[in-house]
Design an enzyme around this catalytic site. Structure first.
Site, mmCIF file in Angstrom:
data_model
loop_
_atom_site.group_PDB
_atom_site.id
_atom_site.type_symbol
_atom_site.label_atom_id
_atom_site.label_comp_id
_atom_site.label_asym_id
_atom_site.label_seq_id
_atom_site.Cartn_x
_atom_site.Cartn_y
_atom_site.Cartn_z
ATOM 1 N N PHE A 21 -12.746 8.110 -11.704
ATOM 2 C CA PHE A 21 -11.899 7.988 -12.879
ATOM 3 C C PHE A 21 -10.536 7.465 -12.429
ATOM 4 C CE2 PHE A 21 -9.051 9.834 -16.189
ATOM 5 C CZ PHE A 21 -9.575 9.144 -17.263
ATOM 6 N N ASP A 60 -9.589 15.250 -4.513
ATOM 7 C CA ASP A 60 -9.633 15.206 -5.969
ATOM 8 C C ASP A 60 -10.831 16.053 -6.370
ATOM 9 O OD1 ASP A 60 -10.071 14.666 -8.650
ATOM 10 O OD2 ASP A 60 -9.444 12.569 -8.502
ATOM 11 N N HIS A 98 -13.888 17.651 -10.459
ATOM 12 C CA HIS A 98 -15.275 17.953 -10.817
ATOM 13 C C HIS A 98 -15.833 19.129 -10.011
ATOM 14 C CE1 HIS A 98 -15.949 13.347 -11.750
ATOM 15 N NE2 HIS A 98 -14.996 13.886 -12.492
ATOM 16 N N GLN A 112 -9.250 19.688 -18.167
ATOM 17 C CA GLN A 112 -9.395 18.907 -19.399
ATOM 18 C C GLN A 112 -10.618 19.409 -20.170
ATOM 19 O OE1 GLN A 112 -12.080 16.534 -19.610
ATOM 20 N NE2 GLN A 112 -11.523 15.702 -21.603
ATOM 21 N N LYS A 118 -14.160 19.570 -18.700
ATOM 22 C CA LYS A 118 -14.354 20.035 -17.332
ATOM 23 C C LYS A 118 -15.088 21.375 -17.278
ATOM 24 C CE LYS A 118 -12.405 16.529 -15.273
ATOM 25 N NZ LYS A 118 -12.054 15.692 -16.415
ATOM 26 N N ARG A 178 14.016 22.833 -10.047
ATOM 27 C CA ARG A 178 14.799 24.055 -10.259
ATOM 28 C C ARG A 178 14.054 25.296 -9.764
ATOM 29 N NH1 ARG A 178 16.672 26.314 -16.213
ATOM 30 N NH2 ARG A 178 18.357 27.702 -15.506
ATOM 31 N N TYR A 198 21.535 26.017 -13.222
ATOM 32 C CA TYR A 198 21.074 24.628 -13.291
ATOM 33 C C TYR A 198 21.344 23.876 -11.996
ATOM 34 C CZ TYR A 198 20.629 25.975 -18.107
ATOM 35 O OH TYR A 198 20.271 26.650 -19.253
ATOM 36 N N ARG A 241 5.041 22.134 -15.906
ATOM 37 C CA ARG A 241 4.715 23.558 -15.997
ATOM 38 C C ARG A 241 3.601 23.820 -17.011
ATOM 39 N NH1 ARG A 241 10.565 23.809 -16.052
ATOM 40 N NH2 ARG A 241 10.406 23.892 -18.323
#
Length: 388
Positions: A90, A161, A164, A187, A190, A219, A226, A236
């Site tokens: 992919f 990767d 899968h 996703q 999956k 951060r 900050y 996140r």
């Protein structure tokens, strides 16, 4: 029974969910903090997923593509570097590197396992190579023995990767135990899902700490003023997704057991059909979650393969055409492409050229069915091929 009157099989639905997911969502809701800095669901999910995959160093992110991008950045990938990727995958595998300013270098695959060919990867290494990305196609792990040796000999790190490969094992070792960074996807299709989501497992705490900073705009989690220590972005994961994924993780082992039980039967039935070649299972892959039920029809041109897919869908099978060779998509050439032509890459990727035209895959929910389902699948494939 006439061939087109065969009843359509009714496979288990996907995604699967129940009271565990509902309980998790309510738990996340009622804690009153819906992002990871104030809540506990993401932290707990990282610990549970990492433990299941053999590492204490896990970081949940927004999606699988971001997981790859973040992992590559931690490994030092950026402008002026190259990342070796399988030509058959992919396109997120290459785009994650390209978005960092790196050049994606496609290499050929093994025509049986459909995974990256270690020898082709070795031939593509240059002084600019910053990472090699094996993609565990359909849950079948790559040759991690050969790739591990290549990495050790060359000094080029691996990034798995594992989009899968949730729960996969190589010679009894889990993905997080193989000494390299790995990126997962959650996703919707999956093996475990919250609609979207991703996660990276790291080799050590230092990598995980850098990744945390970069996935949270640079951060630290304890910062009140900050003070952004690195560049980064907001990758996140939210608390609701993590609560669902905790429940999904609890289902994973049992679902893998069912697919592992059904694949040998389906694979044998498909292999008995003239001209059909199921994806080969490497015996060293001691746990294969089977994200896809993949098979080739060698010699089948793409146009006929696409007609086959359409016909299988019409007969009730959740069928898909195989991934297009990444170098045959316009998006591959927009940025970070190698300085060679499509024809040049195709010439050194003959197996990819064949596979991306002649391969079909079925969604893993087919393998959550019964033995009768496996016979129905093979019968439909056989009958449909006979009509092309």
């Amino acid at each position: 029974m006439a061939q087109n009157s065969r009843p359509k099989p009714e496979f288990p639905a996907w995604p699967q969910f129940g009271e565990e997911e509902r309980t998790g969502l309510v738990r996340a809701l009622e804690q009153g903090q819906w992002w990871r800095i104030g809540g506990s669901e993401v932290d707990t999910f990282e610990q549970e997923f990492g433990a299941y995959h053999g590492t204490p160093h896990a970081l949940a992110v927004t999606n699988g593509t971001h997981a790859l991008e973040l992992a590559l950045q931690v490994l030092g990938v950026g402008p002026g570097t190259e990342v070796i990727v399988p030509a058959f995958t992919f396109i997120s595998s290459s785009q994650a590197a390209q978005r960092l300013g790196a050049v994606a270098v496609p290499v050929d695959i093994d025509p049986d396992t459909l995974n990256i060919d270690p020898a082709s990867a070795a031939n593509a290494i240059t002084p600019r190579t910053a990472a090699i990305m094996p993609v565990h196609m359909a849950g079948q792990m790559c040759d991690m023995d050969a790739l591990g040796k290549l990495s050790a000999d060359s000094g080029v790190p691996l990034i798995q990767d594992a989009a899968h490969a949730h729960g996969a094992e190589w010679n009894g070792r889990k993905v997080g135990e193989l000494g390299s960074v790995a990126a997962f996807s959650f996703q919707n299709g999956k093996l475990m899902t919250a609609g979207e989501g991703g996660l990276v497992t790291f080799v050590d705490a230092g990598q995980r700490e850098e990744a945390f900073l970069r996935h949270s705009c640079g951060r630290p989690s304890t910062d009140r003023y900050y003070f952004h220590k690195t560049s980064g972005s907001n990758f996140r994961m939210n608390e609701f997704s993590a609560s669902v994924l905790r429940a999904q993780l609890g289902r994973l082992a049992g679902q893998i057991d069912i697919r592992e039980r059904n694949w040998p039967l389906l694979s044998g039935l498909l292999a008995g059909i003239d001209g059909v070649q199921p994806q080969t299972v490497d015996s060293r892959a001691t746990r294969n979650p089977h994200y896809m039920a993949m098979f080739r029809v060698p010699g089948l041109a793409a146009e006929r393969r696409n007609r086959l897919v359409d016909a299988l869908i019409e007969r009730g099978l959740p069928a898909f055409a195989a991934f297009r060779a990444i170098y045959r998509s316009d998006g591959f050439w927009e940025t970070g492409a190698p300085r060679e032509s499509v024809e040049s890459i195709a010439a050194r990727c003959p197996h990819t050229e064949a596979v991306h035209e002649d391969t079909v895959w079925l969604h893993h929910r087919t393998l959550l069915g019964t033995e009768e389902h496996m016979h129905q699948i093979a019968g439909i494939v056989s009958e449909t091929l006979a009509t092309l």
